[in-house]
Motif scaffolding. Structure first.
Motif, PDB file in Angstrom:
ATOM      1  N   ILE A 129      17.247  34.772  -7.113  1.00 52.45           N
ATOM      2  CA  ILE A 129      18.754  35.323  -7.065  1.00 52.45           C
ATOM      3  C   ILE A 129      18.630  35.555  -5.482  1.00 52.45           C
ATOM      4  CG2 ILE A 129      20.314  37.003  -7.794  1.00 52.45           C
ATOM      5  CD1 ILE A 129      18.587  37.003 -10.488  1.00 52.45           C
ATOM      6  N   GLN A 130      19.695  35.126  -4.918  1.00 49.40           N
ATOM      7  CA  GLN A 130      19.896  35.466  -3.564  1.00 49.40           C
ATOM      8  C   GLN A 130      21.352  36.110  -3.455  1.00 49.40           C
ATOM      9  OE1 GLN A 130      19.722  31.607  -1.455  1.00 49.40           O
ATOM     10  NE2 GLN A 130      17.404  32.201  -0.749  1.00 49.40           N
ATOM     11  N   VAL A 131      21.273  37.304  -2.491  1.00 54.33           N
ATOM     12  CA  VAL A 131      22.382  38.454  -2.688  1.00 54.33           C
ATOM     13  C   VAL A 131      22.568  38.603  -1.117  1.00 54.33           C
ATOM     14  CG1 VAL A 131      23.465  40.293  -3.621  1.00 54.33           C
ATOM     15  CG2 VAL A 131      22.020  39.069  -4.857  1.00 54.33           C
ATOM     16  N   ARG A 132      23.903  38.890  -0.763  1.00 59.12           N
ATOM     17  CA  ARG A 132      24.424  39.263   0.572  1.00 59.12           C
ATOM     18  C   ARG A 132      24.740  40.725   0.312  1.00 59.12           C
ATOM     19  NH1 ARG A 132      26.337  37.016   4.800  1.00 59.12           N
ATOM     20  NH2 ARG A 132      24.494  35.291   4.620  1.00 59.12           N
ATOM     21  N   ALA A 133      23.716  41.710   0.849  1.00 62.29           N
ATOM     22  CA  ALA A 133      24.081  43.021   0.671  1.00 62.29           C
ATOM     23  C   ALA A 133      25.134  43.509   1.474  1.00 62.29           C
ATOM     24  CB  ALA A 133      22.702  43.856   1.347  1.00 62.29           C
ATOM     25  N   THR A 134      25.979  44.582   0.913  1.00 62.29           N
ATOM     26  CA  THR A 134      27.040  45.109   1.607  1.00 62.29           C
ATOM     27  C   THR A 134      27.124  46.545   1.646  1.00 62.29           C
ATOM     28  OG1 THR A 134      28.552  45.193  -0.128  1.00 62.29           O
ATOM     29  CG2 THR A 134      28.546  43.041   1.191  1.00 62.29           C
ATOM     30  N   ARG A 135      28.040  47.057   2.241  1.00 64.15           N
ATOM     31  CA  ARG A 135      28.378  48.652   2.046  1.00 64.15           C
ATOM     32  C   ARG A 135      29.384  48.745   0.800  1.00 64.15           C
ATOM     33  NH1 ARG A 135      27.738  52.020   6.437  1.00 64.15           N
ATOM     34  NH2 ARG A 135      28.156  53.635   5.041  1.00 64.15           N
ATOM     35  N   ASP A 166      20.349  40.051   3.653  1.00 63.08           N
ATOM     36  CA  ASP A 166      20.127  39.066   2.516  1.00 63.08           C
ATOM     37  C   ASP A 166      19.003  39.611   1.740  1.00 63.08           C
ATOM     38  OD1 ASP A 166      22.410  37.604   3.018  1.00 63.08           O
ATOM     39  OD2 ASP A 166      21.168  36.080   3.999  1.00 63.08           O
ATOM     40  N   ILE A 167      19.140  39.812   0.256  1.00 62.42           N
ATOM     41  CA  ILE A 167      18.189  40.150  -0.340  1.00 62.42           C
ATOM     42  C   ILE A 167      17.657  38.912  -1.389  1.00 62.42           C
ATOM     43  CG2 ILE A 167      17.189  42.055  -2.057  1.00 62.42           C
ATOM     44  CD1 ILE A 167      18.020  42.995   0.609  1.00 62.42           C
ATOM     45  N   GLN A 168      16.494  38.642  -1.488  1.00 60.00           N
ATOM     46  CA  GLN A 168      16.114  37.616  -2.549  1.00 60.00           C
ATOM     47  C   GLN A 168      15.294  38.132  -3.645  1.00 60.00           C
ATOM     48  OE1 GLN A 168      15.208  33.397  -1.499  1.00 60.00           O
ATOM     49  NE2 GLN A 168      13.417  33.693  -2.655  1.00 60.00           N
ATOM     50  N   PHE A 169      15.778  38.157  -4.893  1.00 65.78           N
ATOM     51  CA  PHE A 169      14.953  38.614  -5.982  1.00 65.78           C
ATOM     52  C   PHE A 169      14.336  37.406  -6.768  1.00 65.78           C
ATOM     53  CE2 PHE A 169      18.241  41.778  -5.194  1.00 65.78           C
ATOM     54  CZ  PHE A 169      17.774  42.875  -5.377  1.00 65.78           C
ATOM     55  N   ASN A 170      13.015  37.571  -6.755  1.00 66.60           N
ATOM     56  CA  ASN A 170      12.220  36.437  -7.449  1.00 66.60           C
ATOM     57  C   ASN A 170      11.852  37.375  -8.645  1.00 66.60           C
ATOM     58  OD1 ASN A 170      12.156  34.389  -5.194  1.00 66.60           O
ATOM     59  ND2 ASN A 170      10.810  35.856  -4.401  1.00 66.60           N
ATOM     60  N   MET A 171      12.151  36.445  -9.946  1.00 67.59           N
ATOM     61  CA  MET A 171      12.183  37.264 -11.078  1.00 67.59           C
ATOM     62  C   MET A 171      11.547  36.332 -12.184  1.00 67.59           C
ATOM     63  SD  MET A 171      15.976  38.993 -11.059  1.00 67.59           S
ATOM     64  CE  MET A 171      15.775  39.976 -12.176  1.00 67.59           C
ATOM     65  N   GLY A 172      10.658  36.919 -13.044  1.00 66.05           N
ATOM     66  CA  GLY A 172      10.129  36.407 -14.095  1.00 66.05           C
ATOM     67  C   GLY A 172       8.853  35.486 -13.703  1.00 66.05           C
ATOM     68  N   ASP A 173       7.923  35.265 -14.903  1.00 66.64           N
ATOM     69  CA  ASP A 173       6.879  34.401 -14.582  1.00 66.64           C
ATOM     70  C   ASP A 173       6.337  33.812 -15.866  1.00 66.64           C
ATOM     71  OD1 ASP A 173       5.630  36.292 -16.127  1.00 66.64           O
ATOM     72  OD2 ASP A 173       4.543  37.165 -14.353  1.00 66.64           O
TER      73      ASP A 173
END
Length: 249
Positions: free
Chosen positions: A167-173, A128-135
């Motif tokens: 934003i939380q994303v489940r990474a795949t192939r 799982d990848i979590q992107f923390n974006m903006g301030d």
């Protein structure tokens, strides 16, 4: 007895070496890509929800014919990675960026971000990848494009998520049924795709013709965010996370 002790010693040595191997890092580079949105003319998906002659926006003078989204800017303040492997311990990594990393995306161009991670190698059951974006001073995401009124010149269009998004994303192939395998001997690439086509597909001609443009130094511009044209902004609030994918190649 001596042979038995030696055999046990080799077993422990082999087990220890295998465990150490699973702590070794594999390099993963993050690249970014924008899947643009464009609709115009007869092939447009932007169809009015009103019957002909009943559109209350006809007197407003906007009458936009198409919307194009072909640029985006992302500001990433940190990335968190959480993984579960077939063998070896769970993985948790975080990298923070101060100032935020600015990613400028253009129509279907793969952009190198200079973001890389050393992630423990192994076969991943889940990553799982979590992107923390903006301030406080940078928007999380800023999509740019244009609105066309037909014979007149295009009006600039900006859609922004401000100030912060998680934003939380489940990474795949590429083939989602395959597991992600990271190897210390091979550099891996994780492609992050912002799918503007999915994000903006709910827009209709009625929504577009209901927006208000403002005058800027660069001409007229339509801004859609949590303060401007909020009714249109509300269409997008639940679609962002599903508009981003991470594919390991």
């Amino acid at each position: 007895m001596r042979g038995f002790i030696i055999a046990i010693g080799f077993i422990f040595l082999f087990t220890g070496c295998k465990k150490d191997e699973l702590t070794l890092p594999a390099n993963v580079d993050f690249v970014f890509e924008l899947n643009p949105f464009e609709t115009s003319g007869e092939k447009s998906d932007l169809k009015s929800t009103f019957a002909e002659g009943e559109n209350p926006q006809k007197d407003k003078g906007n009458q936009f014919k198409d919307l194009i989204i072909d640029n985006a800017t992302a500001f990433i303040t940190s990335i968190e990675i959480e993984g579960i492997r077939e063998q070896g311990g769970d993985v948790f990594l975080i990298s923070e960026f101060d100032p935020p990393v600015e990613i400028n995306l253009q129509n279907e161009q793969v952009i190198s971000s200079d973001i890389s991670f050393d992630i423990p190698q192994g076969v991943y059951e889940k990553l799982d990848i979590q992107f923390n974006m903006g301030d406080a001073t940078h928007p999380a995401l800023d999509f740019q494009g244009s609105l066309n009124q037909g014979n007149s010149s295009a009006i600039q269009f900006r859609f922004s998520y401000v100030p912060m998004e998680i934003i939380q994303v489940r990474a795949t192939r590429v083939n989602p049924s395959e597991k992600i395998v990271l190897d210390k001997h091979k550099n891996s690439q994780a492609k992050v795709t912002l799918n503007a086509e999915y994000l903006f597909q709910n827009f209709t001609l009625d929504h577009l013709n209901d927006v208000t443009a403002i005058n800027t130094n660069n001409g007229k511009e339509v801004r859609v965010n949590n303060k401007n044209n909020k009714s249109v902004f509300g269409l997008m609030t639940g679609r962002l996370e599903q508009s981003i994918s991470v594919i390991f190649e």
